[in-house]
Design a protein around this motif. Structure first.
Motif, PDB file in Angstrom:
ATOM      1  N   ASP A  46       0.764  -1.169  -0.037  1.00 59.17           N
ATOM      2  CA  ASP A  46      -0.100   0.146   0.146  1.00 59.17           C
ATOM      3  C   ASP A  46       0.864   1.396  -0.239  1.00 59.17           C
ATOM      4  O   ASP A  46       1.850   1.268   0.706  1.00 59.17           O
ATOM      5  CB  ASP A  46      -1.002  -0.012   1.276  1.00 59.17           C
ATOM      6  CG  ASP A  46      -2.018  -0.958   1.169  1.00 59.17           C
ATOM      7  OD1 ASP A  46      -2.022  -1.514  -0.072  1.00 59.17           O
ATOM      8  OD2 ASP A  46      -2.564  -1.256   2.188  1.00 59.17           O
ATOM      9  N   ASP A  49       2.650   3.526  -4.960  1.00 50.94           N
ATOM     10  CA  ASP A  49       2.533   4.444  -5.912  1.00 50.94           C
ATOM     11  C   ASP A  49       2.940   5.867  -5.498  1.00 50.94           C
ATOM     12  O   ASP A  49       3.740   6.704  -6.266  1.00 50.94           O
ATOM     13  CB  ASP A  49       1.220   4.552  -6.344  1.00 50.94           C
ATOM     14  CG  ASP A  49       0.083   4.744  -5.556  1.00 50.94           C
ATOM     15  OD1 ASP A  49       0.423   4.780  -4.331  1.00 50.94           O
ATOM     16  OD2 ASP A  49      -0.988   5.500  -5.983  1.00 50.94           O
ATOM     17  N   SER A 100      -0.159   5.211 -10.826  1.00 48.93           N
ATOM     18  CA  SER A 100      -1.471   4.859  -9.857  1.00 48.93           C
ATOM     19  C   SER A 100      -1.331   3.382  -9.394  1.00 48.93           C
ATOM     20  O   SER A 100      -0.302   2.544  -9.857  1.00 48.93           O
ATOM     21  CB  SER A 100      -2.715   5.131 -10.672  1.00 48.93           C
ATOM     22  OG  SER A 100      -2.943   4.158 -11.761  1.00 48.93           O
ATOM     23  N   GLN A 101      -2.260   2.896  -8.241  1.00 48.08           N
ATOM     24  CA  GLN A 101      -2.161   1.846  -7.757  1.00 48.08           C
ATOM     25  C   GLN A 101      -3.582   1.203  -7.325  1.00 48.08           C
ATOM     26  O   GLN A 101      -4.214   2.157  -6.801  1.00 48.08           O
ATOM     27  CB  GLN A 101      -1.130   1.808  -6.499  1.00 48.08           C
ATOM     28  CG  GLN A 101      -1.030   0.402  -6.010  1.00 48.08           C
ATOM     29  CD  GLN A 101      -0.194   0.646  -4.728  1.00 48.08           C
ATOM     30  OE1 GLN A 101       0.732   1.426  -4.434  1.00 48.08           O
ATOM     31  NE2 GLN A 101      -0.064  -0.641  -3.984  1.00 48.08           N
ATOM     32  N   THR A 102      -3.807  -0.015  -7.743  1.00 48.76           N
ATOM     33  CA  THR A 102      -5.154  -0.623  -7.448  1.00 48.76           C
ATOM     34  C   THR A 102      -4.750  -1.787  -6.524  1.00 48.76           C
ATOM     35  O   THR A 102      -4.549  -2.865  -6.972  1.00 48.76           O
ATOM     36  CB  THR A 102      -5.839  -0.957  -8.772  1.00 48.76           C
ATOM     37  OG1 THR A 102      -6.222   0.242  -9.648  1.00 48.76           O
ATOM     38  CG2 THR A 102      -7.562  -1.318  -8.314  1.00 48.76           C
ATOM     39  N   GLY A 103      -5.177  -1.694  -5.348  1.00 51.13           N
ATOM     40  CA  GLY A 103      -4.764  -2.888  -4.510  1.00 51.13           C
ATOM     41  C   GLY A 103      -3.211  -2.891  -4.505  1.00 51.13           C
ATOM     42  O   GLY A 103      -2.546  -2.093  -4.144  1.00 51.13           O
ATOM     43  N   SER A 104      -2.827  -4.223  -4.924  1.00 49.95           N
ATOM     44  CA  SER A 104      -1.285  -4.423  -5.112  1.00 49.95           C
ATOM     45  C   SER A 104      -0.797  -4.226  -6.269  1.00 49.95           C
ATOM     46  O   SER A 104       0.458  -4.653  -6.643  1.00 49.95           O
ATOM     47  CB  SER A 104      -1.080  -5.925  -4.550  1.00 49.95           C
ATOM     48  OG  SER A 104      -1.479  -6.917  -5.184  1.00 49.95           O
ATOM     49  N   ASN A 105      -1.630  -3.824  -7.351  1.00 49.87           N
ATOM     50  CA  ASN A 105      -1.338  -3.700  -8.832  1.00 49.87           C
ATOM     51  C   ASN A 105      -0.744  -2.111  -9.003  1.00 49.87           C
ATOM     52  O   ASN A 105      -1.502  -1.170  -8.754  1.00 49.87           O
ATOM     53  CB  ASN A 105      -2.373  -4.073  -9.780  1.00 49.87           C
ATOM     54  CG  ASN A 105      -2.563  -5.608  -9.631  1.00 49.87           C
ATOM     55  OD1 ASN A 105      -1.873  -6.552  -9.594  1.00 49.87           O
ATOM     56  ND2 ASN A 105      -3.888  -5.611  -9.447  1.00 49.87           N
ATOM     57  N   SER A 107       0.424   0.724 -11.585  1.00 50.95           N
ATOM     58  CA  SER A 107       0.235   1.375 -13.025  1.00 50.95           C
ATOM     59  C   SER A 107       1.166   2.352 -13.495  1.00 50.95           C
ATOM     60  O   SER A 107       1.231   3.189 -12.468  1.00 50.95           O
ATOM     61  CB  SER A 107      -0.994   1.507 -13.227  1.00 50.95           C
ATOM     62  OG  SER A 107      -1.177   2.387 -14.642  1.00 50.95           O
TER      63      SER A 107
END
Length: 392
Positions: A46, A49, A100-105, A107
């Motif tokens: 978390d 990013d 950017s970041q969604t959860g542990s992904n 971008s």
């Protein structure tokens, strides 16, 4: 957390500067897009990013120092004075990078004028690696052990009687490990170690900067001129800018078979050799030797630089196979700069689209020599395979 010593604008791979120089000359209005690909599916903690954004924002403060410019003038006479003046004024623009970041992904997308955005790939990848190990609190071996590992490796390679360069900026553990490793290779690698792809460390340790061009050079030419002409015009444009300098040609953007069909006698004589970056290295050696012989050129006057995921066993196998047939050299990356007792990251940043001066945004692709490992837009890949008569 967040200590990332990007100390110099030259802390980047040499071929980014040589390509930028050519892009400024030939394609100053072209635009490009790049995307981060997390091949190893590493889970990012978390807030990663934000760490990366902070690091990228701070890159805006980097600039070419007077001593660095003088080094380039002396070491790289093929870089035009106008380019070095341009580079002195160049600043990274973080607005070209979307993170950017969604959860542990995670971008990361980069977009803008090609001559500007071409510089982001390598430092962002090295930042992702360094910050990832910090953010996940993974402890590496100590500095003394890093030096010992590098020394042991260069001694083993010395016994093989080969030439090698260090190509490990993108997926290094950290600047500190990279710096210690390069220093050790220079110190103990006499007659074996030929240089580094990292321009800052080449200057710091007075060793040769190594590199010519990358896949994106030919990927862009595919978008601008069509897949059938991409290799031919990519080589032509490169030789028009460098006039015989920087003479190692990358062969596998649209498969090496297609490349060699366009690497005619003129280019075969003009370029010093080729770089292998995917597929079976021994088959590639056979293909290269046969190509030179068919064009009446003694293969022993030419060089193959092998640079595909190398470790000692692979280097030994290639060296034993090629010895006496053709000159060889090795560009070794992650196994030199990220052998610290942790799992190396498997990540890339690839050009995804190009906008030549005229026309529309066009997806760009790479047709690897590795069966079914092509990258890019699936429809464009199928179209290119039909046009180039590639079956796999």
């Amino acid at each position: 957390m967040g200590n990332f010593p990007l100390l110099s604008i030259l802390d980047n791979d040499f071929y980014k500067f040589t390509m930028q120089h050519a892009v400024v000359r030939l394609f100053p209005r072209a635009k490009a897009k790049y995307k981060f690909i997390n091949r190893g599916e590493h889970p990012f903690p978390d807030g990663f990013d934000q760490l990366l954004k902070k690091a990228v924002d701070q890159m805006a403060g980097l600039s070419l120092l007077k001593t660095e410019k003088e080094y380039l003038e002396k070491t790289c006479p093929y870089l035009a004075p106008t380019y070095l003046d341009f580079l002195q004024g160049y600043r990274y623009d973080p607005s070209e990078v979307e993170i950017s970041q969604t959860g542990s992904n995670l971008s990361v997308e980069i977009s803008g004028l090609w001559y500007r955005t071409i510089m982001w790939e390598v430092p962002i990848m090295s930042l992702i690696c360094e910050l990832y190990y910090q953010a996940t609190a993974q402890e590496r071996i100590n500095d003394k052990q890093v030096i010992s590992v590098a020394q042991e490796k260069i001694n083993k390679y010395k016994a093989l009687d080969i030439k090698l360069a260090e190509f490990g900026t993108r997926r290094r553990h950290s600047y500190q490990v990279h710096d210690l490793t390069t220093k050790t290779l220079v110190e103990f690698g006499k007659d074996v170690f030929t240089g580094t792809s990292n321009l800052h460390l080449a200057m710091k340790y007075q060793t040769k900067p190594i590199g010519t061009h990358a896949h994106e050079w030919f990927m862009f030419h595919g978008a601008k001129f069509g897949f059938k002409m991409a290799n031919l015009l990519g080589l032509e444009n490169w030789s028009n800018v460098y006039r015989g300098d920087l003479g190692i040609a990358l062969s596998d953007t649209y498969t090496s078979k297609v490349f060699f069909s366009q690497f005619d006698k003129k280019f075969s004589k003009l370029f010093d050799g080729v770089r292998h970056d995917s597929g079976d290295p021994l088959q590639f050696a056979d293909m290269t030797i046969r190509h030179y012989e068919e064009n009446g050129i003694d293969p022993k006057t030419k060089t193959i630089i092998f640079s595909d995921g190398l470790n000692y066993e692979k280097v030994e196998r290639i060296a034993n196979y090629c010895r006496g047939k053709i000159k060889i050299s090795f560009g070794i990356g992650t196994s030199l700069t990220n052998d610290v007792g942790l799992k190396p990251m498997n990540i890339v940043i690839k050009m995804t689209d190009a906008l030549p001066e005229e026309g529309d945004w066009t997806p760009v692709i790479k047709l690897s020599d590795e069966k079914n490992k092509h990258t890019g837009d699936p429809e464009t890949i199928e179209l290119a395979k039909q046009l180039l008569d590639i079956n796999d």
